[in-house]
Write an enzyme that holds these catalytic residues in place. Structure first.
Site, mmCIF file in Angstrom:
data_model
loop_
_atom_site.group_PDB
_atom_site.id
_atom_site.type_symbol
_atom_site.label_atom_id
_atom_site.label_comp_id
_atom_site.label_asym_id
_atom_site.label_seq_id
_atom_site.Cartn_x
_atom_site.Cartn_y
_atom_site.Cartn_z
ATOM 1 N NE ARG A 27 35.293 36.085 38.813
ATOM 2 C CZ ARG A 27 35.625 35.046 39.579
ATOM 3 N NH1 ARG A 27 35.117 33.842 39.335
ATOM 4 N NH2 ARG A 27 36.450 35.180 40.589
ATOM 5 C CB SER A 80 37.573 43.005 38.247
ATOM 6 O OG SER A 80 38.143 42.691 39.484
ATOM 7 C CD GLU A 99 35.362 40.086 36.546
ATOM 8 O OE1 GLU A 99 34.907 40.073 37.704
ATOM 9 O OE2 GLU A 99 36.515 39.692 36.260
#
Length: 265
Positions: free
Chosen positions: A142, A184, A254
């Site tokens: 990520r 998320s 995130e």
């Protein structure tokens, strides 16, 4: 420069935020440092006073095959890519059928499901400053070090669309709430799960105003109705504080929080 007025309470996946003027990217503009480039706003929490915002115009929504290379404009929605690949029997993009967003944002955060990530088959990206090969970009879980607008991406093509993968990805997402959220909330720490940590510190199902850590999946911050930015931020900071105190782990967001003057934790 042209602008588009966007009501983020309707546009963003969080279904919250005010109405702001968003600049449309003009290639003649060399300096975009003062702007934050947005896409479909599937992983963004818009504050009450966000920085100047920018988005790609419609002309960057396209998919072409050239010399057996898949070239996709950065404003192209993930669902459109998944449908194109299914129609043309192209594999390795099946996970995009259950991963909302536009291509530029997916690349910027190296989005994916488990080991299936957008960078796996990437060849190069076209940025505002020019083309960069995959091996010129730092990337990981990520994360990428891309710090300018993405205009296009090129991918190697492998044939053999796998409908079983689509079913597998659907099952992987089955435990995620359908209530408005930005996906998320936190990245999973090494060898841990953010959802487990949030639940362990007693925040699963905890509500502040209309914002709540979902009972279905604790790492999803959801909007139960008329969610407010201040309440979302309170829960995010409370989760970080409690997890740090109990486990010594710093939860990294995130989702992207867009608010001027906001200190990072």
């Amino acid at each position: 420069m042209h602008y588009k007025s966007i009501n983020f309470s309707k546009y963003s996946s969080f279904k919250m935020g005010g109405t702001f003027d968003v600049a449309l990217l003009d290639e003649t503009v060399n300096d975009c440092e003062d702007y934050y480039l947005i896409g479909a706003c599937n992983n963004i929490l818009i504050g009450d006073n966000p920085p100047p915002l920018m988005m790609l115009p419609k002309k960057y929504d396209y998919i072409n095959i050239e010399d057996n290379i898949l070239k996709i404009g950065a404003a192209t929605p993930s669902g459109k890519v998944a449908s194109f690949c299914k129609k043309n029997n192209i594999t390795n993009f099946e996970f995009l059928s259950h991963l909302p967003g536009k291509l530029g944002g997916l690349i910027y955060m190296n989005a994916g499901l488990k080991e299936f990530e957008i960078f796996n088959n990437l060849l190069n990206v076209t940025l505002l400053s020019g083309k960069k090969a995959k091996d010129e970009i730092a990337f990981g879980y990520r994360f990428t070090n891309i710090n300018e607008p993405i205009l296009e991406a090129a991918f190697k093509i492998e044939y053999g669309f796998d409908s079983k993968k689509v079913t597998m990805f659907k099952e992987m997402r089955a435990n995620q709430p359908s209530t408005p959220s930005a996906g998320s909330c936190f990245k999973n720490p090494p060898n841990e799960y953010a959802g487990r940590l949030i639940e362990a510190v007693g925040l699963k199902g905890v509500r502040k105003g209309d914002m709540c850590f979902s009972q279905q999946h604790a790492n999803f911050l959801v909007n139960m109705g008329e969610g407010k930015f201040k309440d979302a931020l309170y829960l995010i900071r409370e989760a970080q504080r409690r997890v740090k105190e109990k486990f010594g782990i710093a939860l990294e967001e995130e989702i992207v929080i867009l608010e001027k003057g906001l200190a990072k934790i």
